[in-house]
Design a protein around this motif. Structure first.
Motif, PDB file in Angstrom:
ATOM      1  N   THR A 178     -28.408 -33.775 -20.243  1.00  0.00           N
ATOM      2  CA  THR A 178     -28.050 -35.124 -20.697  1.00  0.00           C
ATOM      3  C   THR A 178     -29.254 -36.034 -20.847  1.00  0.00           C
ATOM      4  O   THR A 178     -29.246 -36.945 -21.670  1.00  0.00           O
ATOM      5  CB  THR A 178     -27.058 -35.757 -19.715  1.00  0.00           C
ATOM      6  OG1 THR A 178     -27.637 -35.781 -18.400  1.00  0.00           O
ATOM      7  CG2 THR A 178     -25.766 -34.950 -19.666  1.00  0.00           C
ATOM      8  N   ASP A 179     -30.296 -35.792 -20.026  1.00  0.00           N
ATOM      9  CA  ASP A 179     -31.479 -36.663 -20.060  1.00  0.00           C
ATOM     10  C   ASP A 179     -32.709 -35.902 -19.630  1.00  0.00           C
ATOM     11  O   ASP A 179     -32.625 -34.904 -18.885  1.00  0.00           O
ATOM     12  CB  ASP A 179     -31.296 -37.866 -19.120  1.00  0.00           C
ATOM     13  CG  ASP A 179     -30.249 -38.847 -19.606  1.00  0.00           C
ATOM     14  OD1 ASP A 179     -30.486 -39.486 -20.633  1.00  0.00           O
ATOM     15  OD2 ASP A 179     -29.189 -38.924 -18.959  1.00  0.00           O
ATOM     16  N   ILE A 180     -33.840 -36.387 -20.102  1.00  0.00           N
ATOM     17  CA  ILE A 180     -35.135 -35.923 -19.603  1.00  0.00           C
ATOM     18  C   ILE A 180     -35.627 -36.946 -18.586  1.00  0.00           C
ATOM     19  O   ILE A 180     -35.626 -38.148 -18.860  1.00  0.00           O
ATOM     20  CB  ILE A 180     -36.138 -35.759 -20.758  1.00  0.00           C
ATOM     21  CG1 ILE A 180     -35.658 -34.665 -21.716  1.00  0.00           C
ATOM     22  CG2 ILE A 180     -37.537 -35.438 -20.235  1.00  0.00           C
ATOM     23  CD1 ILE A 180     -36.437 -34.608 -23.018  1.00  0.00           C
ATOM     24  N   ILE A 181     -36.020 -36.481 -17.433  1.00  0.00           N
ATOM     25  CA  ILE A 181     -36.479 -37.371 -16.366  1.00  0.00           C
ATOM     26  C   ILE A 181     -37.962 -37.675 -16.578  1.00  0.00           C
ATOM     27  O   ILE A 181     -38.786 -36.764 -16.692  1.00  0.00           O
ATOM     28  CB  ILE A 181     -36.263 -36.729 -14.984  1.00  0.00           C
ATOM     29  CG1 ILE A 181     -34.774 -36.423 -14.772  1.00  0.00           C
ATOM     30  CG2 ILE A 181     -36.787 -37.639 -13.878  1.00  0.00           C
ATOM     31  CD1 ILE A 181     -34.496 -35.552 -13.560  1.00  0.00           C
ATOM     32  N   VAL A 182     -38.283 -38.959 -16.674  1.00  0.00           N
ATOM     33  CA  VAL A 182     -39.660 -39.396 -16.910  1.00  0.00           C
ATOM     34  C   VAL A 182     -40.068 -40.340 -15.791  1.00  0.00           C
ATOM     35  O   VAL A 182     -39.340 -41.288 -15.467  1.00  0.00           O
ATOM     36  CB  VAL A 182     -39.801 -40.099 -18.275  1.00  0.00           C
ATOM     37  CG1 VAL A 182     -41.224 -40.587 -18.489  1.00  0.00           C
ATOM     38  CG2 VAL A 182     -39.376 -39.157 -19.404  1.00  0.00           C
ATOM     39  N   GLU A 183     -41.230 -40.082 -15.199  1.00  0.00           N
ATOM     40  CA  GLU A 183     -41.782 -40.965 -14.171  1.00  0.00           C
ATOM     41  C   GLU A 183     -43.257 -41.188 -14.462  1.00  0.00           C
ATOM     42  O   GLU A 183     -44.005 -40.223 -14.696  1.00  0.00           O
ATOM     43  CB  GLU A 183     -41.626 -40.352 -12.772  1.00  0.00           C
ATOM     44  CG  GLU A 183     -40.180 -40.154 -12.338  1.00  0.00           C
ATOM     45  CD  GLU A 183     -40.072 -39.402 -11.018  1.00  0.00           C
ATOM     46  OE1 GLU A 183     -41.140 -39.076 -10.442  1.00  0.00           O
ATOM     47  OE2 GLU A 183     -38.942 -39.126 -10.578  1.00  0.00           O
ATOM     48  N   VAL A 190     -35.262 -32.410 -15.856  1.00  0.00           N
ATOM     49  CA  VAL A 190     -34.106 -32.711 -16.699  1.00  0.00           C
ATOM     50  C   VAL A 190     -32.900 -32.990 -15.815  1.00  0.00           C
ATOM     51  O   VAL A 190     -32.821 -32.555 -14.662  1.00  0.00           O
ATOM     52  CB  VAL A 190     -33.787 -31.549 -17.670  1.00  0.00           C
ATOM     53  CG1 VAL A 190     -34.947 -31.302 -18.610  1.00  0.00           C
ATOM     54  CG2 VAL A 190     -33.411 -30.280 -16.916  1.00  0.00           C
ATOM     55  N   ARG A 191     -31.937 -33.706 -16.389  1.00  0.00           N
ATOM     56  CA  ARG A 191     -30.689 -34.030 -15.702  1.00  0.00           C
ATOM     57  C   ARG A 191     -29.547 -33.307 -16.410  1.00  0.00           C
ATOM     58  O   ARG A 191     -29.414 -33.356 -17.636  1.00  0.00           O
ATOM     59  CB  ARG A 191     -30.465 -35.533 -15.711  1.00  0.00           C
ATOM     60  CG  ARG A 191     -29.196 -36.005 -15.005  1.00  0.00           C
ATOM     61  CD  ARG A 191     -29.380 -37.435 -14.511  1.00  0.00           C
ATOM     62  NE  ARG A 191     -30.373 -37.484 -13.436  1.00  0.00           N
ATOM     63  CZ  ARG A 191     -31.369 -38.380 -13.366  1.00  0.00           C
ATOM     64  NH1 ARG A 191     -31.497 -39.306 -14.317  1.00  0.00           N
ATOM     65  NH2 ARG A 191     -32.217 -38.362 -12.368  1.00  0.00           N
ATOM     66  N   SER A 216     -33.789 -40.242 -25.385  1.00  0.00           N
ATOM     67  CA  SER A 216     -33.460 -40.520 -23.986  1.00  0.00           C
ATOM     68  C   SER A 216     -34.703 -40.635 -23.125  1.00  0.00           C
ATOM     69  O   SER A 216     -34.665 -41.235 -22.051  1.00  0.00           O
ATOM     70  CB  SER A 216     -32.547 -39.414 -23.432  1.00  0.00           C
ATOM     71  OG  SER A 216     -33.277 -38.227 -23.134  1.00  0.00           O
ATOM     72  N   ALA A 217     -35.807 -40.052 -23.602  1.00  0.00           N
ATOM     73  CA  ALA A 217     -37.074 -40.138 -22.876  1.00  0.00           C
ATOM     74  C   ALA A 217     -38.031 -41.135 -23.511  1.00  0.00           C
ATOM     75  O   ALA A 217     -39.208 -41.211 -23.123  1.00  0.00           O
ATOM     76  CB  ALA A 217     -37.734 -38.760 -22.816  1.00  0.00           C
ATOM     77  N   GLY A 218     -37.541 -41.892 -24.506  1.00  0.00           N
ATOM     78  CA  GLY A 218     -38.393 -42.881 -25.163  1.00  0.00           C
ATOM     79  C   GLY A 218     -39.370 -42.286 -26.154  1.00  0.00           C
ATOM     80  O   GLY A 218     -40.396 -42.892 -26.456  1.00  0.00           O
ATOM     81  N   GLU A 337     -45.869 -40.200 -26.475  1.00  0.00           N
ATOM     82  CA  GLU A 337     -45.348 -41.211 -25.548  1.00  0.00           C
ATOM     83  C   GLU A 337     -45.263 -40.705 -24.112  1.00  0.00           C
ATOM     84  O   GLU A 337     -45.418 -41.491 -23.171  1.00  0.00           O
ATOM     85  CB  GLU A 337     -43.941 -41.653 -25.980  1.00  0.00           C
ATOM     86  CG  GLU A 337     -43.861 -42.242 -27.380  1.00  0.00           C
ATOM     87  CD  GLU A 337     -43.461 -41.201 -28.425  1.00  0.00           C
ATOM     88  OE1 GLU A 337     -43.044 -41.595 -29.520  1.00  0.00           O
ATOM     89  OE2 GLU A 337     -43.575 -39.974 -28.119  1.00  0.00           O
ATOM     90  N   VAL A 338     -44.992 -39.405 -23.917  1.00  0.00           N
ATOM     91  CA  VAL A 338     -44.727 -38.863 -22.584  1.00  0.00           C
ATOM     92  C   VAL A 338     -45.544 -37.585 -22.384  1.00  0.00           C
ATOM     93  O   VAL A 338     -45.432 -36.641 -23.179  1.00  0.00           O
ATOM     94  CB  VAL A 338     -43.221 -38.562 -22.396  1.00  0.00           C
ATOM     95  CG1 VAL A 338     -42.964 -37.948 -21.019  1.00  0.00           C
ATOM     96  CG2 VAL A 338     -42.394 -39.834 -22.571  1.00  0.00           C
TER      97      VAL A 338
END
Length: 816
Positions: A178-183, A190-191, A216-218, A337-338
């Motif tokens: 559903t989402d990529i986790i970015v910190e 991933v979620r 989802s990760a910008g 971006e990431v």
């Protein structure tokens, strides 16, 4: 609910042929802690209905290398994996029903020889012998690639997955990400509905869903689905087995024999975008509604080529989605971006020739294994994620696969996205605009009474003489360019100089007001960026780069600023418009608008000053890309219309004309200025490119890439960039034409155009001495020919520029 791992070194999202290829190649490189997540079943998105065509000749050298590698992989994959793939090396046959199409095919055949591909240019009669059921009365020729092939996409994907599993990869179906986790600007995992998976690297291979997942990760992943149609016939009596794949570009059709049947598909010029409101996560092995009215004229054209098709029963009318990108080239690499978030998506119906191997190398090694700028996701601009833009461009994108690949062809859809403040003035003056990175840029100007639009041909196009006039006025008097599309950044802070000196090959420790021409290099010494840097103050630098590389270069800059450095990079692209006033009378025109002293003594070459100009305060930089005395004017956007009007009024007395980017290209070719992305790439070093003068070997602290350059300098150059001029002025060069030296293939043209001052076609290209040192003696001896559409044309070669090789005109020293 599945028992999924809580962590993995790499998570791949998407179980189509691309995702499975990435998993295969990562494990081949020894990375076994790999998890692939597929929301439904492997191949259930678009892979399952692909036609399975495996062609090798692509638009560029390195993309052809990738396709060649994939063909060889599929040839051996069944033996390696024990899983049948259905691969057959049956060849392909491309048809030409007119001379222009034949010219395109012959140029492609010449390019193929650069890459070692087996290729034959055929008469209509020879083509008919290979494909006896087709009509040939309207054909002028064909091109045959015997080593092209076809494969079963589902079986091939399963074979890749099986081999990846055998080396340790975990492939999990029915797990929806559903989402990529970015910190802190870095992908961390991933979620999923079953829980989070932490990861060092995440790879977005989600196909049609890659746009949403990337957002989802910008990140910007510009692709959009389109409906793709094909039919499968009943068994056709008399249809020979193992026919080459037949491509009829003028009929937008391809034909593939399979078990006595024909699969016939189309890439039509006006396509049907699909999924504008999003694509359901439940879409799995689904098809789209048939639209016989849409394909009827396409089917009629296919029947004219293969009349037996008209008598055959139709077993299947198929309509399914495929993903297309704004420029019809796929998306590959690490997102700007990431960090550690990679993408392999948007394959424009050629995903079967997937680039999983190079992406795996990119992840493992930290850099691409070759120049991949044509497909690098960093070429995309942030606005290109816009769904309305993507929908409108997709109408055109699908058909480009089989459309004529004209020189200088411009997109027709989703235009007018980015416009200079001067757009309306330029339009009223006869500008014919091209598009680059969304910018509308004046490529040439039509005289009064003539329409400003392209008439395409492989010969001299309708703008040739108009651009020649613009070229001539810059050489002899003065021309005015709108260069507002240039990428512009500011690096500011107490450590700005230190940061830049580590990134730049040249030395930016210069007085305020100096302009430094430099490259940014990678650890291998390859050129990542080619730009100018102006020192505006002790702590502030203006960085100017090409429009096409704006995203890439800003990302490179930001990623090379140490965390503890007191420096910040800011995009100021929209802050300034840029005018280029170029030519021997440019000082005369500019002097009428300012009281600043523009003499050589007070305003020498490669310096920049803020001066009063017309009613504005303007940064004026004495620099050029056309090889003449000239200035670039960096004007705050709200002032540029007034400055432009004033320059035009004063310039009229000197015979000044507006000039476009085609003239800029021909001018820069004559003076030997390199073009980033064509003549210089991340595989080319400054030494090979003849840019050693822009390397500061002794500056304190060194620079990124210095060690690699020193090694190359010590061992000698194996290849060098050379200037060529054709002896026959009627032939035209564009790019990728083979270079022959004493009847030995030694390289290919990287860029080419007609030089109006020297009166013939010019080209640049790297040549190699068969693994030996490529020194001046090698370059300056031998007999050179450039192959143009199968014909070798004699050419002169030099390491210097054809025009003003000592740059005397730039420095206003023409008389010395």
């Amino acid at each position: 609910m599945q028992n999924i791992p809580t962590s993995s070194q790499v998570v791949i999202v998407g179980g189509g042929i691309v995702g499975c290829s990435v998993a295969y190649h990562l494990t081949l490189r020894g990375w076994t802690d790999v998890v692939l997540l597929e929301r439904k079943q492997l191949t259930s998105g678009t892979t399952w209905h692909a036609a399975g065509l495996v062609g090798q000749l692509r638009a560029t050298h390195n993309l052809t290398r990738l396709a060649q590698y994939t063909t060889e992989l599929y040839r051996t994959l069944e033996r390696e994996s024990g899983q049948a793939t259905g691969f057959q090396q049956i060849g392909s046959l491309a048809l030409a029903a007119n001379e222009e199409r034949f010219e395109e095919l012959k140029r492609g055949a010449s390019m193929a020889r650069c890459f070692g591909l087996e290729v034959d240019v055929l008469s209509p009669e020879a083509a008919a012998a290979l494909w006896p059921l087709m009509t040939t009365g309207d054909l002028v020729g064909a091109v045959h690639l015997p080593k092209d092939g076809q494969t079963n996409p589902v079986d091939t994907t399963q074979a890749l997955a099986k081999s990846a599993r055998s080396r340790g990869a975990r492939i999990l179906e029915n797990v929806n990400v559903t989402d990529i986790i970015v910190e802190s600007g870095r992908a961390r995992g991933v979620r999923t509905a079953e829980g989070d998976i932490a990861a060092e690297y995440v790879i977005n291979c989600a196909g049609m869903w890659a746009h949403r997942l990337g957002a989802s990760a910008g990140t910007t992943v510009p692709l959009h689905a389109a409906e793709h149609f094909y039919i499968v016939t009943d068994v056709i009596d008399g249809l020979p087995r193992h026919l080459p794949v037949l491509r009829d570009g003028d009929a937008c059709s391809y034909f593939k024999e399979d078990a006595g049947k024909l699969l016939v598909g189309w890439f039509e010029p006006v396509a049907k975008p699909w999924g504008m409101n999003g694509i359901s996560e439940n879409f799995s092995f689904d098809t789209l509604p048939n639209d016989f009215e849409h394909i009827e004229p396409l089917l009629e054209a296919a029947i004219r080529r293969v009349p037996a098709l008209g008598e055959a029963g139709i077993q299947l009318f198929f309509n399914g989605p495929e993903s297309f990108t704004p420029d019809d080239r796929y998306l590959l690499g690490e997102t700007p971006e990431v960090r550690n978030l990679f993408v392999a998506a948007g394959f424009n119906s050629i995903g079967i020739q997937s680039a999983g191997g190079v992406l795996a190398d990119w992840v493992v090694d930290g850099h691409p294994p070759m120049d991949l700028w044509d497909v690098d996701i960093r070429r995309m601009m942030p606005f290109q994620r816009n769904r309305r833009y993507l929908k409108d461009r997709t109408v055109e994108a699908l058909g480009l696969l089989y459309a004529m690949h004209w020189p200088f062809r411009q997109p027709e859809t989703a235009r007018g996205v980015r416009r200079s403040v001067l757009h309306d003035r330029l339009l009223a003056s006869g500008a014919c605009f091209g598009e680059l990175a969304g910018w509308e840029r004046p490529n040439w100007f039509a005289p009064k009474g003539e329409q400003a639009h392209y008439q395409y041909t492989y010969g001299r196009q309708n703008w040739f003489d108009h651009s020649a006039g613009e070229h001539k006025v810059v050489r002899e008097s003065v021309g005015l360019f709108d260069q507002s599309s240039f990428g512009k950044f500011i690096l500011e802070g107490a450590d700005a100089e230190t940061v830049l000196n580590q990134i730049c090959a040249n030395d930016v420790s210069v007085p305020v007001g100096r302009i430094v021409y430099t490259q940014w290099l990678n650890h291998r010494g390859g050129i990542e960026a080619d730009l100018t840097i102006t020192r505006e103050s002790e702590t502030r630098f203006l960085i100017v780069t090409a429009a096409a590389t704006q995203t890439r270069d800003l990302a490179w800059l930001k990623r090379n600023i140490p965390d503890d450095a007191r420096a910040i990079a800011v995009d100021v692209n929209s802050t300034y418009s840029v005018l280029g006033l170029m030519g021997p009378r440019s000082r005369e025109v500019l002097s009428r608008l300012t009281d600043a002293d523009l003499s050589n003594d007070m305003f020498p070459f490669a310096t920049s000053q803020e001066i009063d100009l017309a009613y504005a305060r303007v940064r004026v930089s004495r620099i050029t890309y056309v090889g003449e005395l000239g200035w670039e004017l960096y004007v705050p956007t709200e002032f540029v219309q007034g400055v432009f009007d004033a320059v035009r009024e004063e310039g009229a007395q000197a015979g000044m004309r507006l000039a476009g980017y085609h003239a800029m290209n021909s001018l820069r070719m004559e003076t030997g200025y390199r073009h980033g992305g064509h003549d210089i790439t991340d595989e080319d070093t400054p030494l090979e490119a003849g840019l050693g003068f822009a390397v500061s070997w002794t500056k304190s602290g060194g620079f990124l890439g210095r060690d690699a350059l020193l090694r190359q300098k010590e061992h000698g150059l194996k290849r060098r960039l050379v200037q060529f001029a054709l002896n026959d002025p009627e032939k035209l060069l564009y790019h990728n034409e083979p270079i022959w030296r004493d009847s030995v293939l030694v390289g290919r043209v990287t860029s080419g155009t007609f030089g109006h001052t020297v009166g013939t076609s010019l080209g640049m290209g790297y040549i190699a001495n068969g693994g030996g040192v490529t020194d001046a003696a090698f370059v300056n001896t031998g007999r050179y020919e450039i192959e143009v559409a199968g014909t070798r044309v004699e050419a002169g070669a030099t390491l210097g520029a054809p025009y003003d090789p000592k740059n005397r005109r730039v420095k206003d020293q023409a008389g010395s």
